[in-house]
Design a protein around this motif. Structure first.
Motif, PDB file in Angstrom:
ATOM      1  N   GLU A 612      -4.798   3.039  -2.975  1.00  0.00           N
ATOM      2  CA  GLU A 612      -3.488   2.896  -2.332  1.00  0.00           C
ATOM      3  C   GLU A 612      -2.444   3.831  -2.917  1.00  0.00           C
ATOM      4  O   GLU A 612      -1.398   4.047  -2.304  1.00  0.00           O
ATOM      5  CB  GLU A 612      -3.002   1.449  -2.478  1.00  0.00           C
ATOM      6  CG  GLU A 612      -3.896   0.405  -1.804  1.00  0.00           C
ATOM      7  CD  GLU A 612      -3.765   0.439  -0.292  1.00  0.00           C
ATOM      8  OE1 GLU A 612      -2.831   1.084   0.210  1.00  0.00           O
ATOM      9  OE2 GLU A 612      -4.609  -0.167   0.380  1.00  0.00           O
ATOM     10  N   ILE A 613      -2.678   4.360  -4.106  1.00  0.00           N
ATOM     11  CA  ILE A 613      -1.655   5.155  -4.774  1.00  0.00           C
ATOM     12  C   ILE A 613      -1.286   6.364  -3.927  1.00  0.00           C
ATOM     13  O   ILE A 613      -2.119   6.895  -3.200  1.00  0.00           O
ATOM     14  CB  ILE A 613      -2.107   5.567  -6.192  1.00  0.00           C
ATOM     15  CG1 ILE A 613      -0.941   6.235  -6.921  1.00  0.00           C
ATOM     16  CG2 ILE A 613      -3.338   6.464  -6.169  1.00  0.00           C
ATOM     17  CD1 ILE A 613      -1.102   6.318  -8.407  1.00  0.00           C
ATOM     18  N   ARG A 614      -0.072   6.780  -4.017  1.00  0.00           N
ATOM     19  CA  ARG A 614       0.548   7.851  -3.248  1.00  0.00           C
ATOM     20  C   ARG A 614       1.002   7.346  -1.868  1.00  0.00           C
ATOM     21  O   ARG A 614       1.713   8.055  -1.182  1.00  0.00           O
ATOM     22  CB  ARG A 614      -0.353   9.094  -3.078  1.00  0.00           C
ATOM     23  CG  ARG A 614      -0.782   9.724  -4.421  1.00  0.00           C
ATOM     24  CD  ARG A 614      -1.476  11.052  -4.261  1.00  0.00           C
ATOM     25  NE  ARG A 614      -0.526  12.112  -3.982  1.00  0.00           N
ATOM     26  CZ  ARG A 614      -0.361  12.703  -2.822  1.00  0.00           C
ATOM     27  NH1 ARG A 614      -1.110  12.365  -1.787  1.00  0.00           N
ATOM     28  NH2 ARG A 614       0.529  13.637  -2.663  1.00  0.00           N
ATOM     29  N   GLY A 615       0.570   6.164  -1.472  1.00  0.00           N
ATOM     30  CA  GLY A 615       1.019   5.617  -0.190  1.00  0.00           C
ATOM     31  C   GLY A 615       0.572   6.427   1.005  1.00  0.00           C
ATOM     32  O   GLY A 615       1.155   6.349   2.077  1.00  0.00           O
ATOM     33  N   THR A 616      -0.494   7.206   0.806  1.00  0.00           N
ATOM     34  CA  THR A 616      -0.927   8.118   1.860  1.00  0.00           C
ATOM     35  C   THR A 616      -2.160   7.630   2.604  1.00  0.00           C
ATOM     36  O   THR A 616      -2.517   8.202   3.632  1.00  0.00           O
ATOM     37  CB  THR A 616      -1.271   9.497   1.265  1.00  0.00           C
ATOM     38  OG1 THR A 616      -2.158   9.306   0.164  1.00  0.00           O
ATOM     39  CG2 THR A 616      -0.019  10.205   0.769  1.00  0.00           C
ATOM     40  N   LEU A 618      -4.008   5.838   5.083  1.00  0.00           N
ATOM     41  CA  LEU A 618      -3.696   5.085   6.309  1.00  0.00           C
ATOM     42  C   LEU A 618      -4.924   4.397   6.869  1.00  0.00           C
ATOM     43  O   LEU A 618      -4.861   3.258   7.316  1.00  0.00           O
ATOM     44  CB  LEU A 618      -3.080   6.012   7.352  1.00  0.00           C
ATOM     45  CG  LEU A 618      -1.777   6.705   6.937  1.00  0.00           C
ATOM     46  CD1 LEU A 618      -1.143   7.396   8.129  1.00  0.00           C
ATOM     47  CD2 LEU A 618      -0.790   5.727   6.307  1.00  0.00           C
ATOM     48  N   ALA A 637      -2.237  10.683   4.962  1.00  0.00           N
ATOM     49  CA  ALA A 637      -1.094  11.429   5.489  1.00  0.00           C
ATOM     50  C   ALA A 637       0.088  11.243   4.554  1.00  0.00           C
ATOM     51  O   ALA A 637       0.383  10.123   4.126  1.00  0.00           O
ATOM     52  CB  ALA A 637      -0.725  10.952   6.888  1.00  0.00           C
ATOM     53  N   GLU A 638       0.748  12.334   4.227  1.00  0.00           N
ATOM     54  CA  GLU A 638       1.949  12.263   3.406  1.00  0.00           C
ATOM     55  C   GLU A 638       2.986  11.438   4.157  1.00  0.00           C
ATOM     56  O   GLU A 638       3.077  11.514   5.400  1.00  0.00           O
ATOM     57  CB  GLU A 638       2.496  13.664   3.144  1.00  0.00           C
ATOM     58  CG  GLU A 638       1.561  14.573   2.352  1.00  0.00           C
ATOM     59  CD  GLU A 638       1.263  14.058   0.949  1.00  0.00           C
ATOM     60  OE1 GLU A 638       2.173  13.472   0.323  1.00  0.00           O
ATOM     61  OE2 GLU A 638       0.124  14.224   0.496  1.00  0.00           O
ATOM     62  N   PRO A 639       3.775  10.644   3.417  1.00  0.00           N
ATOM     63  CA  PRO A 639       4.701   9.716   4.080  1.00  0.00           C
ATOM     64  C   PRO A 639       5.613  10.379   5.106  1.00  0.00           C
ATOM     65  O   PRO A 639       5.973   9.762   6.092  1.00  0.00           O
ATOM     66  CB  PRO A 639       5.511   9.150   2.919  1.00  0.00           C
ATOM     67  CG  PRO A 639       4.616   9.259   1.739  1.00  0.00           C
ATOM     68  CD  PRO A 639       3.783  10.479   1.962  1.00  0.00           C
ATOM     69  N   ARG A 640       5.974  11.642   4.881  1.00  0.00           N
ATOM     70  CA  ARG A 640       6.915  12.280   5.813  1.00  0.00           C
ATOM     71  C   ARG A 640       6.220  13.015   6.956  1.00  0.00           C
ATOM     72  O   ARG A 640       6.893  13.571   7.826  1.00  0.00           O
ATOM     73  CB  ARG A 640       7.803  13.261   5.053  1.00  0.00           C
ATOM     74  CG  ARG A 640       8.785  12.579   4.103  1.00  0.00           C
ATOM     75  CD  ARG A 640       9.629  13.604   3.362  1.00  0.00           C
ATOM     76  NE  ARG A 640      10.629  12.947   2.515  1.00  0.00           N
ATOM     77  CZ  ARG A 640      10.386  12.515   1.288  1.00  0.00           C
ATOM     78  NH1 ARG A 640       9.191  12.685   0.740  1.00  0.00           N
ATOM     79  NH2 ARG A 640      11.333  11.927   0.586  1.00  0.00           N
ATOM     80  N   ASP A 641       4.895  13.070   6.952  1.00  0.00           N
ATOM     81  CA  ASP A 641       4.171  13.842   7.963  1.00  0.00           C
ATOM     82  C   ASP A 641       3.716  12.982   9.135  1.00  0.00           C
ATOM     83  O   ASP A 641       3.351  11.825   8.955  1.00  0.00           O
ATOM     84  CB  ASP A 641       2.920  14.503   7.360  1.00  0.00           C
ATOM     85  CG  ASP A 641       3.272  15.669   6.447  1.00  0.00           C
ATOM     86  OD1 ASP A 641       4.442  16.107   6.470  1.00  0.00           O
ATOM     87  OD2 ASP A 641       2.380  16.124   5.705  1.00  0.00           O
ATOM     88  N   VAL A 759      -0.924  10.673  13.393  1.00  0.00           N
ATOM     89  CA  VAL A 759      -1.291   9.516  12.562  1.00  0.00           C
ATOM     90  C   VAL A 759      -1.016   8.184  13.260  1.00  0.00           C
ATOM     91  O   VAL A 759      -1.463   7.148  12.784  1.00  0.00           O
ATOM     92  CB  VAL A 759      -0.561   9.542  11.202  1.00  0.00           C
ATOM     93  CG1 VAL A 759      -1.019  10.722  10.384  1.00  0.00           C
ATOM     94  CG2 VAL A 759       0.939   9.537  11.380  1.00  0.00           C
TER      95      VAL A 759
END
Lengths: 926, 239
Positions: A612-616, A618, A637-641, A759
């Motif tokens: 779960e680390i990095r919150g990426t 999905l 996926a990066e949180p902003r992408d 995503v």
């Protein structure tokens, strides 16, 4: 000298480690009476006054959790301590803490103390420690209080030795190769002899070891670069076949393939993805935790070594059966249970601590992996605006960053290039390293964002500095002084410093003008920075030590002097006719499959990895409402992408045993199917290959390898998915004391890394809504060789064929992707091991919903349910989308059933409660 | 409106600092990440911070017990500025390793031992904000928070959990199965003043609804971990 002291720390409540150890012992049949105890011991050399002793105790002992005593214990109990030279991060931390507190501590070692109930015999205690607690490769143990050495060894700097080779006969050369563990073959030894004869001198031991490392199978991939002789004539080297295939596909997104530390692709303009997968098989066999731990660390450095920020880790693990009788384990080998637990802990420890999600993976069990476990570790990273570094330039400094050099991991490259036997653990002890993920985390912190400060970068992996500096110096030349290499302890010989595979080191080339900035950056993050010499422009690799020149080699000879290898291959002649199977009780067979070690839920392992680390993350490696069902691929996926990356794995050694060529195709198809199933674009997929096979000098093994490359290359072409990097690990064989050889089955792991355009349109196998249709994509044939049905219901007689390539699959996957983007797909799952029955069951488990299969895509029930034909998927589609969905596929799709809310999976006549599916999948032995 | 400055303190091996910085930014704060060693040389970011976070990870690799060495660094070099930040009313939160650090540093009650299950666990949990808690970080929260855990030493121990409850210091409880054997299912506790919160779970990894493993966007929204950071920001903006 200050006195030696010891602090023994025990838990106030029960220590959870005792239960874990006790359980591990019981699984191996070593039962110790209740009353087992574990304590931590810190051994110090220090003169402590009362105040210092109290302050140290306050730091090291938490009164809510622990008791601590400075008193020596009685003679009962066993104490386990690391062998001298083995990484002891806790001891290093004691020294750091003491310094912060202003307390002088000269040396520290940490260990564990195991105490037994009074009723335990010494024999049982000894056996328990030997088999369950300690590993003699890296640890020593003693009855009663241990007294580990707390003073550094004397500085005995040995000069380099000259080794006479020019006058040796072929036989004497061969004997020298064996004696020094060089793993060079006769032709290579003859070339070395000729080279030094022409130079009119003898090589030093450092030069000989450098050549052996650089020319090892591990570093030089001699087998994959060999010309192949078959009964049908000569074949191009395998590596060339893979490269040419990638060149032919000519995908626009490939930025760098088959050069450097990792492949680089660019799906979204400006953002590149680096991908790499490695094997760490031999080290994991003898020291599972350290082997897997440093395997992960090594592949992360590969990505760092191409100037990308690591973002995720993958792992594919192959073990012997966990329930194997202890007596069936050959002398000198560890039990699969011990190996699998140690490996999983090793992967978890490194990934969790360095702060990367451990995501895609697989765990396979087969008796053939008992003495040859396989550990594949992968890493992907990203960069913005990446350009490949063009150095080193003459005048650049040779900078070593990160951990210190010790005697750890000496000759790892040659060790992993040889087969193993009962003595491997003893002789190769020094080849095993223990990782230190925090040091590597700091390397990432220091290097990512500093790309403008260096002109070249590579990781220090197999072969240590000899490989890293040797590779960077190719064509340029370098002059380095080993006296400037920071070492963990004195007493190392020059060749040991040069070859050490101590972990967590990187080598960079830095122009003199940037030295100050780079050093400052490293200081900030606490990364050790050592300037050990210069890239010269002379084309020669010169290494000095204590004022003496110990290496002076032409880099052209080092890198191009190796003779071309030729290898004969006997190509396999697999059966290619379809043969059906028949089971009377498909429901019962399905439950057996769900509980099979290879197919049961991996939730218990995956929960040990921080995914779960990095919150990426999905789409996670476990999915479903209760997070106990498998995913096909994962999506990051990066949180902003709004877009992301999918990773999928394909592996099937059982198909490989029956038909290596079809296996080669099949595992590429499987990896691709897995990423398409979660929402990836089938036209933006890149592949990694990892071959773990037996000894390629056996003609049939070489033939299997050639056939499997044929299969995966033709699949790569058919799907237009290029290979961008790979790694082969050969010689995965074990010679038992009776002389019998045990090789791994042909194991080809394909990793697919693909672009996910949206995503918000990711898919999992989780069934969503009762009343939705279930659609089967693809064609089912009677293809059972190497199937999991055969494992639970052995088939007598003609086994028939493994699944054939499905040439319509690329088109089908494109249609599926379009349907996913159009929002027509509610759930999707790929069909692989266990066939349709297993896929449907896993979808029910994921959604905790029922399903009804009215037809099976084949007129024969057993074939329909359990065949493992390629290219198939099961898709859940809402009624309003069924027509448009079916239109996309024509005859390639068939409505076979529906999602239900009756809590049962109904398979043409057989009905199984979903609860029973869950119980089979998640309960019982792993 | 000006974004309140938030300071994220890290040590060697801290690894969820970018995650929590993203959460703080999304919640309306202006985060800065600094190593404890950098702050020891120049503590000014600590003097100016409206919110202080000790981020999760494996500082010093958990050597000698999770959080102990970073707590030592903080106590030796930053003990005074940390206390004065709390004294002037800056909310402080320690997540996972940060929670371990703050207990060892004496800023939060209790201690964190090895998980009862014996090993590291990564899973999603549901957290119940405890009504009557004095924590500013959970003030106004009533819906369950859903977020992941990822720790091996998260078993909260305290000699008097009832006293903590009575004193309003228990801020969060595990509503799903207690994953680590924490006493009284306690997932998060605060100091007596309510400004300092420590919790083992990672609300910073549930900032976007798409991060939820099961629920669709609409259903996940009320359970975002983001709410905790928003409550912290709201507290300083209102003050």
């Amino acid at each position: 000298m200050p006195p030696s002291l010891r602090l023994t720390i025990t838990a106030v409540a029960r220590d959870p480690r005792t239960e874990a150890l006790q359980a591990a012992g019981e699984q191996l049949g070593i039962v110790v009476p209740d009353g087992l105890g574990v304590a931590d011991v810190i051994y110090l050399r220090a003169a402590l006054d009362e105040v210092s002793q109290t302050r140290l105790t306050d730091l090291l002992v938490d009164p809510l959790l622990q008791n601590g005593t400075w008193d020596a214990p009685g003679d009962h109990g066993i104490e386990v301590t690391p062998l001298p030279g083995v990484t002891d991060a806790e001891a290093a931390a004691v020294l750091v803490a003491a310094r912060t507190l202003g307390i002088e501590v000269e040396a520290a070692v940490t260990g564990r103390r195991i105490t037994f109930a009074a009723a335990t015999s010494d024999e049982v205690a000894r056996r328990f420690v030997e088999r369950v607690v300690a590993n003699p490769v890296v640890e020593t143990w003693t009855f009663g209080p241990a007294d580990p050495p707390l003073s550094p060894p004397d500085d005995l700097r040995h000069p380099a030795e000259r080794i006479a080779v020019t006058s040796l006969s072929d036989d004497d050369l061969a004997a020298l190769s064996v004696e020094r563990g060089l793993a060079l073959d006769p032709e290579e030894l003859a070339v070395i002899r000729a080279h030094f004869t022409a130079e009119g001198r003898e090589p030093t031991d450092v030069e000989l070891e450098t050549l052996a490392q650089t020319w090892s199978e591990h570093c030089a991939h001699k087998t994959f670069r060999a010309v192949i002789d078959t009964e049908n004539g000569e074949r191009a080297p395998l590596l060339r076949q893979l490269r040419e295939c990638t060149e032919e596909i000519d995908a626009p997104f490939v930025r760098s393939a088959f050069v450097g530390n990792a492949g680089v692709v660019e799906y979204v303009a400006g953002t590149t993805i680096a991908l790499k997968a490695e094997t760490h098989n031999h080290p994991s066999a003898i020291e599972p935790f350290g082997g897997a731990n440093t395997g992960v660390g090594g592949v992360i450095r590969d990505v760092l070594g191409i100037a990308h920020r690591p973002i995720a880790v993958t792992d594919i693990l192959c073990f012997g059966p966990r329930d194997l009788d202890l007596e069936a384990i050959p002398q000198g080998a560890l039990h699969p249970l011990r190996i699998s637990e140690g490996v999983v802990d090793g992967v978890a420890d490194y990934g969790n601590k360095i702060g990367l999600p451990t995501v895609a993976g697989a765990v396979l069990y087969d008796p053939a992996y008992t003495t040859n476990p396989l550990v594949f570790a992968g890493c992907i990273g990203t960069a913005e605006g990446w350009t490949s570094h063009d150095g080193p330039h003459p005048g650049d400094r040779v900078i070593v960053l990160g951990g210190r050099t010790g005697r750890d991991g000496i000759r790892g490259a040659t060790f992993s290039s040889a087969t193993m036997d009962a003595t491997t653990g003893e002789v190769a002890g020094a080849s095993v390293q223990i990782g230190d993920p925090i040091t590597e985390k700091l390397l990432i912190d220091a290097l990512v964002g500093a790309e403008d400060l260096f002109t070249a970068i590579t990781d220090c992996g197999a072969g240590g500095l000899s490989s890293a500096v040797g590779e960077m110096a190719e064509g340029v030349g370098a002059d380095v002084d080993l006296d400037w290499v920071p070492i963990k302890y004195a007493g190392l010989e020059p060749w040991e410093i040069w070859l050490s595979e101590a972990q967590e080191r990187m080598v960079i080339a830095v122009a003199p003008a940037q030295i100050a900035s780079m050093r400052e950056r490293c200081d900030r993050f606490g990364v050790e920075f050592s300037d050990i010499g210069e890239f010269t422009g002379t084309g020669r690799l010169v290494v000095r030590c204590a004022g003496e020149t110990v290496v002076d080699l032409d880099t052209r000879f080092l890198h191009d002097g190796r003779p071309q290898r030729r290898l004969p291959a006997d190509l396999p002649r697999p059966v290619r006719t379809e043969v059906a199977r028949h089971v009377d009780d498909p429901g019962a067979a399905l439950l057996e499959l769900l509980a099979h070690p290879n197919l049961r839920s991996r939730a218990d392992i995956i929960h040990r990895y921080d995914h779960e680390i990095r919150g990426t993350t999905l789409v996670r490696p476990i999915t479903g409402v209760e997070r106990d069902a498998p995913a096909d691929g994962v999506v990051l996926a990066e949180p902003r992408d709004g877009h992301g990356i999918a990773i999928g794995i394909g592996v099937n050694p059982w198909h490989g045993l029956a038909d290596p060529e079809r296996m080669g195709w099949g595992v590429v198809d499987e990896a691709i199917r897995n990423v398409v199933a979660v929402g990836a674009d089938p036209d933006r997929i890149s592949l990694l290959d990892n071959f773990s096979f037996g000894d390629p000098r056996r003609r049939s093994t070489m033939g299997d390898l050639v056939a499997s490359v044929d299969g995966c290359v033709s699949a790569s072409r058919a799907f237009a998915a290029p290979f961008v990097s790979g790694k082969d690990s050969l010689n995965n064989e074990y010679t038992a004391s009776d002389g019998s050889r045990h090789a791994v089955p042909p194991t080809l792991v394909i990793t697919a890394v693909a672009h996910v355009p949206d995503v918000e349109r990711t898919i999992t196998p989780r069934l969503r809504t009762s009343g939705n249709a279930l659609v089967l994509l693809g064609t089912t044939r009677a293809e059972f060789a190497g199937s999991h049905l055969d494992m639970i219901r052995p088939h007598r007689g003609d086994i028939g064929c493994t699944p054939a390539p499905d040439t319509r699959a690329p088109q089908r996957y494109r249609a599926l992707h379009a349907a996913i983007l159009a929002g027509e797909v509610a759930a999707c799952h790929d069909l692989s091991e266990g066939g349709l029955a297993l896929a449907a069951a896993e979808m029910c488990i994921a959604g905790r919903l029922g399903a009804r299969l009215d037809t099976l895509g084949h007129e024969d029930v057993t074939v329909g349910l359990f065949s493992e034909s390629m290219g198939r998927l099961l898709v859940e589609v809402a009624p309003e989308h069924v027509d448009s969905f079916l239109d996309r596929f024509g005859s390639d799709a068939s409505m076979i059933g529906a999602v239900t809310n009756d809590g049962h999976l109904s398979l043409v006549g057989d009905s199984i409660p979903v609860d029973a599916l869950v119980a089979a999948h998640t309960g019982g032995a792993r | 409106m000006k974004r309140p400055p938030a300071l994220v303190i890290t040590g060697p091996g801290t690894n969820r600092d970018p995650d929590v910085a993203f959460a703080l930014e999304t919640a309306g704060a202006d985060p800065t990440i600094r190593l404890a060693s950098e702050l020891a040389a120049d503590p000014s970011p600590l003097h100016h911070a409206a919110l202080v976070v000790v981020a999760g990870g494996f500082s010093y690799g958990d050597a000698l017990g999770a959080g102990r060495l970073l707590a030592l660094d903080l106590s030796v070099a930053l003990g005074d500025p940390l206390r004065s930040a709390v004294d002037r009313g800056a909310p402080m939160i320690g997540i996972c390793n940060g929670f371990q650090v703050l207990t060892r540093a004496g800023l939060l009650p209790g201690s964190l031992g090895h998980n009862a299950g014996g090993g590291f666990v990564c899973d999603w949990v549901r957290l119940d904000p405890v009504s009557g808690s004095r924590s500013v970080w959970t003030s106004g929260l009533d819906a369950e928070i859903h977020c992941p855990i990822a720790h091996g030493e998260g078993r909260f121990v305290h000699p008097d959990p009832d006293g903590l409850v009575a004193n309003g210091q228990v801020a969060l409880r595990y509503a799903s199965r207690n994953p680590n054997g924490s006493v009284d299912d306690i997932a998060g506790v605060c100091d007596e003043g309510g400004l300092v919160l420590g919790l083992m779970p990672h609300p910073e990894n549930h900032v976007l609804t798409r991060q939820h493993p099961v629920l669709d966007s609409e259903a996940a929204r009320p359970h975002l971990g983001l709410a905790i950071f928003e409550a912290g920001v709201k507290h300083v903006v209102a003050a």
